[in-house]
Design a protein around this motif. Structure first.
Motif, PDB file in Angstrom:
ATOM      1  N   HIS A  86      -6.078 -14.021   0.901  1.00 39.80           N
ATOM      2  CA  HIS A  86      -5.134 -13.951  -0.225  1.00 39.80           C
ATOM      3  C   HIS A  86      -4.868 -15.290  -0.906  1.00 39.80           C
ATOM      4  O   HIS A  86      -5.384 -15.526  -1.982  1.00 39.80           O
ATOM      5  CB  HIS A  86      -3.838 -13.228   0.173  1.00 39.80           C
ATOM      6  CG  HIS A  86      -4.119 -11.875   0.740  1.00 39.80           C
ATOM      7  ND1 HIS A  86      -4.832 -10.920   0.046  1.00 39.80           N
ATOM      8  CD2 HIS A  86      -3.858 -11.324   1.953  1.00 39.80           C
ATOM      9  CE1 HIS A  86      -4.972  -9.840   0.798  1.00 39.80           C
ATOM     10  NE2 HIS A  86      -4.398 -10.056   1.964  1.00 39.80           N
ATOM     11  N   ASN A 104      -4.421  -7.171  -3.993  1.00 43.19           N
ATOM     12  CA  ASN A 104      -3.401  -8.006  -4.638  1.00 43.19           C
ATOM     13  C   ASN A 104      -2.746  -7.276  -5.801  1.00 43.19           C
ATOM     14  O   ASN A 104      -1.552  -7.431  -6.052  1.00 43.19           O
ATOM     15  CB  ASN A 104      -4.008  -9.320  -5.123  1.00 43.19           C
ATOM     16  CG  ASN A 104      -4.583 -10.174  -4.006  1.00 43.19           C
ATOM     17  OD1 ASN A 104      -5.343 -11.107  -4.263  1.00 43.19           O
ATOM     18  ND2 ASN A 104      -4.270  -9.875  -2.756  1.00 43.19           N
ATOM     19  N   GLU A 147       5.513  -2.999  -2.032  1.00 44.87           N
ATOM     20  CA  GLU A 147       5.088  -4.385  -1.840  1.00 44.87           C
ATOM     21  C   GLU A 147       4.780  -4.638  -0.360  1.00 44.87           C
ATOM     22  O   GLU A 147       5.061  -3.799   0.502  1.00 44.87           O
ATOM     23  CB  GLU A 147       6.161  -5.360  -2.340  1.00 44.87           C
ATOM     24  CG  GLU A 147       6.183  -5.432  -3.854  1.00 44.87           C
ATOM     25  CD  GLU A 147       6.838  -6.704  -4.380  1.00 44.87           C
ATOM     26  OE1 GLU A 147       6.816  -7.733  -3.678  1.00 44.87           O
ATOM     27  OE2 GLU A 147       7.373  -6.649  -5.504  1.00 44.87           O
ATOM     28  N   LEU A 148       4.251  -5.836  -0.086  1.00 51.89           N
ATOM     29  CA  LEU A 148       3.688  -6.130   1.237  1.00 51.89           C
ATOM     30  C   LEU A 148       4.603  -5.782   2.409  1.00 51.89           C
ATOM     31  O   LEU A 148       4.211  -5.034   3.309  1.00 51.89           O
ATOM     32  CB  LEU A 148       3.295  -7.615   1.314  1.00 51.89           C
ATOM     33  CG  LEU A 148       2.738  -8.059   2.668  1.00 51.89           C
ATOM     34  CD1 LEU A 148       1.383  -7.420   2.941  1.00 51.89           C
ATOM     35  CD2 LEU A 148       2.614  -9.583   2.733  1.00 51.89           C
ATOM     36  N   SER A 178       1.115  -8.109  -5.570  1.00 52.15           N
ATOM     37  CA  SER A 178       1.306  -9.426  -4.957  1.00 52.15           C
ATOM     38  C   SER A 178       1.172 -10.561  -5.961  1.00 52.15           C
ATOM     39  O   SER A 178       1.847 -11.583  -5.847  1.00 52.15           O
ATOM     40  CB  SER A 178       0.285  -9.624  -3.834  1.00 52.15           C
ATOM     41  OG  SER A 178       0.436  -8.633  -2.848  1.00 52.15           O
ATOM     42  N   GLU A 237       7.116 -12.839   1.718  1.00 49.22           N
ATOM     43  CA  GLU A 237       6.486 -13.454   2.899  1.00 49.22           C
ATOM     44  C   GLU A 237       6.751 -14.965   2.904  1.00 49.22           C
ATOM     45  O   GLU A 237       7.107 -15.542   3.952  1.00 49.22           O
ATOM     46  CB  GLU A 237       4.974 -13.171   2.849  1.00 49.22           C
ATOM     47  CG  GLU A 237       4.133 -13.949   3.858  1.00 49.22           C
ATOM     48  CD  GLU A 237       2.706 -14.197   3.363  1.00 49.22           C
ATOM     49  OE1 GLU A 237       2.329 -13.684   2.287  1.00 49.22           O
ATOM     50  OE2 GLU A 237       1.991 -14.933   4.053  1.00 49.22           O
ATOM     51  N   GLU A 280       0.512 -14.482   0.395  1.00 51.74           N
ATOM     52  CA  GLU A 280       0.133 -13.276  -0.338  1.00 51.74           C
ATOM     53  C   GLU A 280       1.282 -12.782  -1.217  1.00 51.74           C
ATOM     54  O   GLU A 280       1.052 -12.240  -2.296  1.00 51.74           O
ATOM     55  CB  GLU A 280      -0.265 -12.204   0.691  1.00 51.74           C
ATOM     56  CG  GLU A 280      -0.628 -10.844   0.121  1.00 51.74           C
ATOM     57  CD  GLU A 280      -1.046  -9.858   1.190  1.00 51.74           C
ATOM     58  OE1 GLU A 280      -0.942 -10.196   2.400  1.00 51.74           O
ATOM     59  OE2 GLU A 280      -1.474  -8.741   0.839  1.00 51.74           O
ATOM     60  N   ASN A 281       2.528 -12.950  -0.718  1.00 41.91           N
ATOM     61  CA  ASN A 281       3.674 -12.286  -1.328  1.00 41.91           C
ATOM     62  C   ASN A 281       4.879 -13.231  -1.285  1.00 41.91           C
ATOM     63  O   ASN A 281       5.050 -13.984  -0.316  1.00 41.91           O
ATOM     64  CB  ASN A 281       3.934 -11.005  -0.506  1.00 41.91           C
ATOM     65  CG  ASN A 281       5.190 -10.286  -0.882  1.00 41.91           C
ATOM     66  OD1 ASN A 281       6.277 -10.686  -0.443  1.00 41.91           O
ATOM     67  ND2 ASN A 281       5.076  -9.234  -1.673  1.00 41.91           N
TER      68      ASN A 281
END
Ligand code: GUN
Ligand code: FE
Length: 418
Positions: A263, A289, A86-87, A294, A233, A229-230
Motif C-alpha cells: 500500500h 485502495n 473502510e479498512l 483508502s 490506521e 494504507e488508511n
C-alpha cells in the motif's frame, strides 16, 4: 522433452524490453532458447528429434508469467462479503472473523480457488500473507495447485479488535513462523518460499517486530507487511507508538532491501526518501485502495525517487478479483488523475507486474522476464478477440485492452497448468 512456443510476439521484459517475433524453448523447468524468426541461421531453430511439442503462437503474445507481490489466498472465500467499508471496520467486521473461522480444510479449499483464478489470469507467482492458523494448508494448496509462491503466516500478538484466535503469544507466533520457514522454504523444487509477515503495526508488539527483524536478517528471509494504507490506521500507529508509521518500522529494523510493504498510500516526502534509502519495495494494490476508499498511492513519486514498485490484487475480499492485468491497467490510469497523463505508462505497469515484482521477491535472477536460463514461467495471451483488436503497440494492447480470460496458456516451472 522440449516444448517450443512457435512464432509468437515475444514480450521479453529483458533489460532492453525487447519485443520480437520468434520461438521460446522450454526444456525441463528452464527456458533453454529464444530464437528470433528473422534469425539468419535456420539451423539454430531446426528440430531434428521427435520428442518435441510444438505450440503455434502465431498472432499471440508470449511473455513472462505475472508476479503479484501482494495477495491473501486465505481471503478468497470472503469475496463479495464485505463491501462499502473502510479498512479498520472491514477488518474487524468481515476479514478477521472470517479468517478466524477457517479450518485446515476450508483454508486449503479457499487457497485452491485463489490459485485457479490466479493462473487462469496469467499470474504464476505470488507473495501472499495468510492468516494466523493453518498456513500449512495454504502451502499444500500451492504445492498441489502448481504456481510459485512465497507465503507467510500473519503475525499478530497485539489486540486491535480481532477475535481471540487471531492473537498469539509473541514467542509462539515467532516459533511457528520459524518452523514454517524450516519446514517449507525451498519445497516443491523451489516453488515454495516462506517469509515473515507481521500483519501491520496495530496488531504487532514491538517485541514481535524486533523478533521478525532479527530472524529475517539471520535467514535472509523476506519481510511482508502492510503500512500507511488508511488514515485511521496511521492515527492508531501514532497513538500506540508515538511515531509515524514508516519511521517506526525503520526504528525496529524492518525497513531494508528484503522488506515488501503493501500500500504505502499516505506518505510524506521523508517517507519516500526513507523507502529509497533502505531499498525497500512497495506493493501497489490499486483496486483494493479504491474499494476500501483508502486513497491514491504516490506511485509516480516513488518510482521517480527510485523505489521499486510491485503490483498485487490484495485479497478477493477487497478487490473483488485476483486479476493481475486489471491491477496493471488501473496503475497508470490512477496516476494520470494524480499527476497528469503519461507519467506512469503501460510499460511501467507491465514492469511492476513482471520484473519489478520479481525484484521485490528477490527472484529477479530466475523469473520476471523471458531470458535463456531463467525458470520457465511463461504465458501466452491472445489479443485477437474483439475487445483487444486495433493498434500496433503490444504493450498498450496488453495492458489497456486484454483481460484475464485472454490468457490461453500458462507454464510454471516448465509444467503446463493451462
Ligand atoms: N491491513 C492489515 N491487514 C490487512 C488485510 O488483510 N488487507 C488489507 N488490505 N490491509 C490490511
Ligand atoms: Fe493486504
Amino acid at each position: 522433452m522440449a516444448t517450443i512456443l512457435r512464432n509468437g510476439t515475444i514480450l521479453t521484459q529483458n533489460q532492453h524490453r525487447e519485443i520480437f517475433i520468434g520461438d521460446v524453448w522450454i526444456e525441463g523447468n528452464r527456458i533453454t532458447k529464444i530464437v528470433r524468426s528473422d534469425d539468419a541461421n535456420p539451423a539454430a531453430n531446426a528440430v531434428d528429434w521427435e520428442d518435441v511439442s510444438n505450440v503455434d503462437c502465431t498472432g499471440k503474445y508470449i511473455l513472462p508469467g505475472f508476479i503479484q507481490s501482494h495477495v491473501h489466498l486465505c481471503q478468497t472465500n470472503l469475496r463479495n462479503c464485505g463491501d462499502d467499508r473502510e479498512l479498520l471496520p472491514w477488518l474487524r467486521e468481515i476479514v478477521w472473523p472470517g479468517e478466524a473461522a477457517h479450518t485446515y480444510d476450508s483454508l486449503y479449499q479457499t487457497a485452491r480457488l485463489a490459485i485457479e483464478e490466479l493462473y487462469r489470469g496469467g499470474t504464476t507467482t505470488v507473495l501472499t500473507m495468510e492468516t494466523v492458523q493453518h498456513t500449512d494448508a495454504a502451502i499444500e494448496a500451492v504445492i498441489d495447485g502448481g504456481i510459485r509462491a512465497i507465503l507467510g503466516k500473519a503475525l499478530m500478538d497485539r489486540d486491535a479488535g480481532q477475535p481471540a484466535a487471531l492473537r498469539e503469544d509473541t514467542a509462539l507466533a515467532l516459533s511457528d513462523a520459524d518452523r514454517l520457514f524450516t519446514q517449507w522454504h525451498g519445497a516443491a523444487n523451489g516453488r515454495i518460499g516462506v517469509c515473515y509477515a507481521p500483519r501491520f503495526v496495530p496488531t504487532c508488539s514491538e517485541a514481535l517486530l524486533r523478533g521478525v527483524a532479527a530472524r529475517a536478517n539471520e535467514r535472509n528471509a523476506l519481510v511482508h507487511t502492510h503500512a500507511s494504507e488508511n488514515r485511521g490506521e496511521l492515527e492508531l500507529v501514532k497513538q500506540l507508538t508515538g511515531m509515524e508509521n514508516l519511521p517506526y518500522l525503520d526504528s525496529v529494523g524492518l525497513l531494508h532491501e528484503h522488506s515488501c510493504i503493501a500500500h504505502c498510500i499516505h506518505l510524506s516526502t521523508d517517507d519516500i526518501a526513507l523507502l529509497k534509502n533502505r531499498g525497500s519495495h512497495v506493493l501497489h494494490c490499486p483496486s483494493a485502495n479504491l474499494k476500501l476508499a483508502s486513497g491514491l498511492a504516490p506511485i509516480h513519486e516513488l518510482l521517480t525517487a527510485g523505489v521499486n514498485v510491485g503490483l498485487g490484487a490484495d485479497g478477493a475480499a477487497c478487490n473483488n478479483n485476483l486479476d493481475g492485468l486489471h491491477e496493471a491497467r488501473l496503475m497508470p490510469l490512477l496516476q494520470n488523475i494524480r499527476v497528469g497523463a503519461g507519467k506512469v505508462t503501460a510499460q511501467v505497469a507491465l514492469d511492476s507486474l513482471t520484473i519489478r515484482g520479481a525484484r521485490a521477491l528477490g527472484l529477479s535472477e530466475s523469473i520476471g522476464s523471458l531470458e535463456t536460463g531463467k525458470l520457465a514461467d511463461v504465458i501466452v495471451v491472445n489479443p485477437n478477440r474483439p475487445h483487444a483488436q486495433g493498434g500496433a503497440d503490444p504493450i498498450s494492447r496488453l495492458i489497456y485492452s486484454c483481460r484475464a480470460d485472454d490468457v490461453e496458456m500458462v507454464w510454471v516451472n516448465g509444467v503446463q497448468l493451462l
